[in-house]
Structure formats: structure tokens, C-alpha cells
Scaffold this motif. Sequence first.
Motif, PDB file in Angstrom:
ATOM      1  N   ASN A 158       0.833  -1.209   0.000  1.00 51.33           N
ATOM      2  CA  ASN A 158       0.000   0.000   0.000  1.00 51.33           C
ATOM      3  C   ASN A 158       0.865   1.255   0.000  1.00 51.33           C
ATOM      4  OD1 ASN A 158      -2.438  -1.261  -0.090  1.00 51.33           O
ATOM      5  ND2 ASN A 158      -2.681  -1.373   2.142  1.00 51.33           N
ATOM      6  N   ARG A 159       1.946   1.179   0.754  1.00 49.68           N
ATOM      7  CA  ARG A 159       2.827   2.342   0.825  1.00 49.68           C
ATOM      8  C   ARG A 159       3.465   2.621  -0.542  1.00 49.68           C
ATOM      9  NH1 ARG A 159       7.625   3.684   5.029  1.00 49.68           N
ATOM     10  NH2 ARG A 159       7.580   5.870   4.432  1.00 49.68           N
ATOM     11  N   ILE A 160       3.897   1.550  -1.190  1.00 46.01           N
ATOM     12  CA  ILE A 160       4.519   1.705  -2.507  1.00 46.01           C
ATOM     13  C   ILE A 160       3.507   2.244  -3.520  1.00 46.01           C
ATOM     14  CG2 ILE A 160       5.378   0.344  -4.453  1.00 46.01           C
ATOM     15  CD1 ILE A 160       6.950  -1.259  -2.268  1.00 46.01           C
ATOM     16  N   LYS A 161       2.276   1.750  -3.408  1.00 44.62           N
ATOM     17  CA  LYS A 161       1.229   2.214  -4.320  1.00 44.62           C
ATOM     18  C   LYS A 161       1.014   3.720  -4.165  1.00 44.62           C
ATOM     19  CE  LYS A 161      -3.561   1.201  -5.415  1.00 44.62           C
ATOM     20  NZ  LYS A 161      -4.793   0.681  -4.847  1.00 44.62           N
ATOM     21  N   ASP A 162       0.962   4.164  -2.917  1.00 45.13           N
ATOM     22  CA  ASP A 162       0.775   5.591  -2.644  1.00 45.13           C
ATOM     23  C   ASP A 162       1.964   6.401  -3.165  1.00 45.13           C
ATOM     24  OD1 ASP A 162      -0.035   8.064  -1.164  1.00 45.13           O
ATOM     25  OD2 ASP A 162       1.739   7.541   0.015  1.00 45.13           O
ATOM     26  N   MET A 163       3.184   5.903  -2.901  1.00 47.55           N
ATOM     27  CA  MET A 163       4.369   6.654  -3.329  1.00 47.55           C
ATOM     28  C   MET A 163       4.508   6.667  -4.856  1.00 47.55           C
ATOM     29  SD  MET A 163       7.067   5.619  -0.339  1.00 47.55           S
ATOM     30  CE  MET A 163       8.316   6.840  -0.736  1.00 47.55           C
ATOM     31  N   ALA A 164       4.043   5.604  -5.491  1.00 44.15           N
ATOM     32  CA  ALA A 164       4.101   5.567  -6.958  1.00 44.15           C
ATOM     33  C   ALA A 164       3.100   6.556  -7.538  1.00 44.15           C
ATOM     34  CB  ALA A 164       3.833   4.159  -7.464  1.00 44.15           C
ATOM     35  N   SER A 165       1.934   6.678  -6.906  1.00 45.60           N
ATOM     36  CA  SER A 165       0.972   7.625  -7.460  1.00 45.60           C
ATOM     37  C   SER A 165       1.417   9.056  -7.163  1.00 45.60           C
ATOM     38  CB  SER A 165      -0.455   7.346  -6.974  1.00 45.60           C
ATOM     39  OG  SER A 165      -0.541   7.527  -5.608  1.00 45.60           O
ATOM     40  N   ARG A 166       2.238   9.238  -6.133  1.00 51.70           N
ATOM     41  CA  ARG A 166       2.817  10.571  -5.900  1.00 51.70           C
ATOM     42  C   ARG A 166       4.099  10.768  -6.723  1.00 51.70           C
ATOM     43  NH1 ARG A 166       4.296  11.449  -0.505  1.00 51.70           N
ATOM     44  NH2 ARG A 166       3.944   9.288   0.105  1.00 51.70           N
ATOM     45  N   GLN A 167       4.389   9.862  -7.644  1.00 47.23           N
ATOM     46  CA  GLN A 167       5.499   9.998  -8.608  1.00 47.23           C
ATOM     47  C   GLN A 167       6.879   9.926  -7.944  1.00 47.23           C
ATOM     48  OE1 GLN A 167       4.196  10.397 -12.004  1.00 47.23           O
ATOM     49  NE2 GLN A 167       2.425   9.941 -10.731  1.00 47.23           N
ATOM     50  N   LEU A 168       6.937   9.330  -6.753  1.00 50.39           N
ATOM     51  CA  LEU A 168       8.226   9.242  -6.053  1.00 50.39           C
ATOM     52  C   LEU A 168       8.980   7.977  -6.441  1.00 50.39           C
ATOM     53  CD1 LEU A 168       7.153  10.350  -2.447  1.00 50.39           C
ATOM     54  CD2 LEU A 168       8.279  11.725  -4.196  1.00 50.39           C
ATOM     55  N   VAL A 169       8.247   6.899  -6.661  1.00 52.33           N
ATOM     56  CA  VAL A 169       8.890   5.629  -6.999  1.00 52.33           C
ATOM     57  C   VAL A 169       8.206   5.023  -8.219  1.00 52.33           C
ATOM     58  CG1 VAL A 169       9.480   5.165  -4.577  1.00 52.33           C
ATOM     59  CG2 VAL A 169       7.418   4.151  -5.558  1.00 52.33           C
ATOM     60  N   VAL A 170       8.937   4.120  -8.849  1.00 54.00           N
ATOM     61  CA  VAL A 170       8.352   3.348  -9.941  1.00 54.00           C
ATOM     62  C   VAL A 170       8.868   1.920  -9.789  1.00 54.00           C
ATOM     63  CG1 VAL A 170      10.202   4.100 -11.523  1.00 54.00           C
ATOM     64  CG2 VAL A 170       8.080   3.203 -12.465  1.00 54.00           C
ATOM     65  N   CYS A 171       7.973   0.958  -9.964  1.00 48.11           N
ATOM     66  CA  CYS A 171       8.338  -0.460  -9.775  1.00 48.11           C
ATOM     67  C   CYS A 171       8.056  -1.217 -11.060  1.00 48.11           C
ATOM     68  CB  CYS A 171       7.527  -1.064  -8.632  1.00 48.11           C
ATOM     69  SG  CYS A 171       7.616  -0.119  -7.116  1.00 48.11           S
ATOM     70  N   PRO A 172       8.886  -1.039 -12.078  1.00 49.62           N
ATOM     71  CA  PRO A 172       8.589  -1.657 -13.377  1.00 49.62           C
ATOM     72  C   PRO A 172       8.559  -3.177 -13.290  1.00 49.62           C
ATOM     73  CG  PRO A 172      10.477  -0.147 -13.506  1.00 49.62           C
ATOM     74  CD  PRO A 172      10.199  -0.389 -12.064  1.00 49.62           C
ATOM     75  N   TYR A 173       7.739  -3.792 -14.126  1.00 47.13           N
ATOM     76  CA  TYR A 173       7.751  -5.258 -14.166  1.00 47.13           C
ATOM     77  C   TYR A 173       8.700  -5.701 -15.275  1.00 47.13           C
ATOM     78  CZ  TYR A 173       4.387  -5.217 -18.103  1.00 47.13           C
ATOM     79  OH  TYR A 173       3.763  -5.026 -19.315  1.00 47.13           O
ATOM     80  N   SER A 174       9.054  -6.993 -15.222  1.00 47.75           N
ATOM     81  CA  SER A 174      10.102  -7.484 -16.127  1.00 47.75           C
ATOM     82  C   SER A 174       9.677  -8.792 -16.786  1.00 47.75           C
ATOM     83  CB  SER A 174      11.389  -7.735 -15.339  1.00 47.75           C
ATOM     84  OG  SER A 174      11.279  -8.944 -14.611  1.00 47.75           O
ATOM     85  N   SER A 175      10.518  -9.238 -17.709  1.00 50.68           N
ATOM     86  CA  SER A 175      10.256 -10.521 -18.365  1.00 50.68           C
ATOM     87  C   SER A 175      10.301 -11.673 -17.352  1.00 50.68           C
ATOM     88  CB  SER A 175      11.276 -10.756 -19.487  1.00 50.68           C
ATOM     89  OG  SER A 175      12.590 -10.460 -19.070  1.00 50.68           O
ATOM     90  N   VAL A 176      11.008 -11.485 -16.243  1.00 51.38           N
ATOM     91  CA  VAL A 176      11.023 -12.541 -15.218  1.00 51.38           C
ATOM     92  C   VAL A 176       9.641 -12.639 -14.559  1.00 51.38           C
ATOM     93  CG1 VAL A 176      12.035 -13.284 -13.026  1.00 51.38           C
ATOM     94  CG2 VAL A 176      13.513 -12.352 -14.820  1.00 51.38           C
TER      95      VAL A 176
END
Length: 397
Positions: A76-94
Motif C-alpha cells: 500500500n505504501r509503494i502504491k501511494d508513493m508511486a501515485s505521488r510519482q516518487l517511486v516506480v516499480c517496473p515489471y520485467s520478463s522474469v
Amino acid sequence: MLITRHLEEPCPKCGVSGKYGNVNVGRNILNRGCNNCREWMRHPLPDIRKKVIYLDQFFLSHAFRDQEQPFIDAANRIKDMASRQLVVCPYSSVHTDETHLWRHEQQEDLYKFIKQTARGYQFNEAYEIKQEQMYRAFDAFRSETDIIHPIEECDAFREDIHRWDDYFWINIRPFLGDLEAMRQGKAAAIEGLVDLFPEWRKLTTSFEEDVNMEARGYGKSLLDQYLKMVVNVGTGSLNSYMEAPIDTMYVESLLHCDSSTMEIDDRLKRIGEFFSSPHFTNIPNVRISCGIFAVLRKMVKNGAYTNLANARRKLAGLFYDSECISVFGPYSDAIFIDRVMKQWCEDPEAMLLEPHDTKVYSVAGWDDFHSYLDSLEENYTDDIREALNLFYPGVYA
Ligand SMILES: [Zn+2]
């Protein structure tokens, strides 16, 4: 025009309410429009620099299951920080491979969750990143220049990840190989690895020697696979190109260098020399993955994994873990990985991600992970806060 977020305030041009709002975001410009008077307004958004956090399959599948509090809180924290443009958690081929190898009715829901957490951002395919790194090393080898292995963000991402998100992202269909062949290949690879343990136990090599042996072995397997494919093509099996493992492409592409001035045998010989050189061993993904296997060798020499059946079970995810850490780790500011893999990465002789300043977290240190996220709040400056108010009206007031 399609208004994605209506604003309570009336249109500043025509004064009509309810038809005015945010349309989209592109190149750090927020576009607002009015469906009454057709006025179009552009609001520049401040420059941002997001932190890239790689969340492994273990983290994401636990967050998806929504049952264990530490995962729920962190997600939830990451989701909030991503929507505030602070972090990005890209997905990968793995992530794509591991999700689709998972035989479960919720497979597609998990994949959707992973892409949502990533807000549509994705790493380039692992083989593309490896190929870029290998080209660069081969260029240095050919020109006998210093071994410099910069980590270029453009190797890992097709798009600028340090831009304001748009309200929509394009859902790209995954490229999936032959899943059954992948399952069998994965099982065979672990089987083959564990079969080496009795021989490893007799070794008296140092850590660095083991890293070099792993790199030589990898180089040799790339050449062998390529030569095997060439033989099959030569015997008229035209499907051989199609069926060849993606690894054969590396040799194939290196062979194109100087093809007008050098004979094929000389070019092949030179690739063999490259594969035995420090230029090759020090390619970031090669160095890290060989380091992971050298740590495993050390543990085996020290008496770990004597029960081979248990070893096969415990190491079942090793090749995917190794791929995500060695390929995507250097392009990430932080990675969240398996507890054992974190220990291996931080083995004092290995310190695998230290050259890339990548921070490593696992379930063994939730507090550390939250402290790291705390530290990123520094980047939440007043101008970003104000811009976010335009971007998500009323959400972060
Ligand atoms: Zn208007």
C-alpha cells in the motif's frame, strides 16, 4: 475530448461547470479541456526523478494474496508513493515468465496486479539488456580499450520513466515462449546444477577463481549452443533457427562485427577469446550471476546442500532469482528479493550489487525497507505536492 477527471470548478473560459477537467498528461504537460467551449489548457508539471524499486515475484505474489500484514502495508505504501510519482516499480520478463509458469486459476489476475503495481512501466526484455551490455564489452575488447561498463538507463527502458504518469497505460500482451518447454528446462537446469555439487565439494578454488570458472563455463555454453544450431541448420533442419534458444543470438550478433573484413573462422576465434577475457567476466549481468553461483559453490564446499533432493527443492527458483538480480538489479535503486538471495548478494567476498549502489531488502528487514521509503519522502517537495493537486485534484490536498 475525453475528460478523465472532472473538476468541481467551472471552466475559466466559458464559466460552465461539469464539463471541464483533466484530459491527459504527456511530456510533463497536464492537458485540461472543456467539452462546452472546446478550450484546451496546458499546465507544465515540474521535472521529477523517480526511484526505481524492483519487487520480486515473491513480494508481488504475497501482496496480491492480501493476507500477510507486512506485505499489505509495504504494498500500500509503494502504491501511494508511486501515485505521488516518487517511486516506480517496473515489471520485467522474469515476472511475465514466472507468473505464466504458475499453474493457477488466478494467474491472469496476478499478472494484472503486477502490471497495475508497475503502473504499466516495464523493463526491456532480459535478453535485450544482456545484449546491450555484451555489445559494449565486445567493442571495448575489439578496440583494446579500458573495460568500462556504464549502466545506461536507456538499455533497460524504452521510455522515459522519470516523467509524470499518464492516466492510462497501454496494456501490452506478453511475449510468452513455450511454457511447457520452459518448465522442463527450469527443472532440468536445477537437476544439472545439483548434480555438480559432489564435484564442487572437492574444489579448493578461491571465490574469484570460482567467478572466473562460472564465466568461462557460461561463455563456452553460449558458443556450444551456437555451434549446435549451425550444425542443425546445415543438416537442413530449417526450424533450427526458430527453435534455437535465445542465447544463440548473442554469438550470432557478435559475428556480424567486421564481417566484411574478417573470415568467419577468425571472427569465431575472436569471440572465443572474448568469452575468456576480463572484458566478458566484468559485464555487469555476467559478473553478478557468476558471483551468485560462486557463493553457492562456496556454500557447497562448506558443507551446505548435502541432501540433494532438498537442494533441488530449495533452489527451484534460483535461475529466475539470479536473472532478476543480475539483469535488473543494476538499473534499480533498490530491490526487494528472497531472504537467502539477499544474504548471497551481501556475502563479504561477493558484495554483488555494491558497484551499482543498489540497496537490497528482504522480509528479514521490513524496518530497513520502511526506513528507506521514509528517506524517499525528502523528494516530495512543495512543487511536486502542488503539481499533484492539479494532477489528482482533491486526492492529496
Ligand atoms: Zn469551457
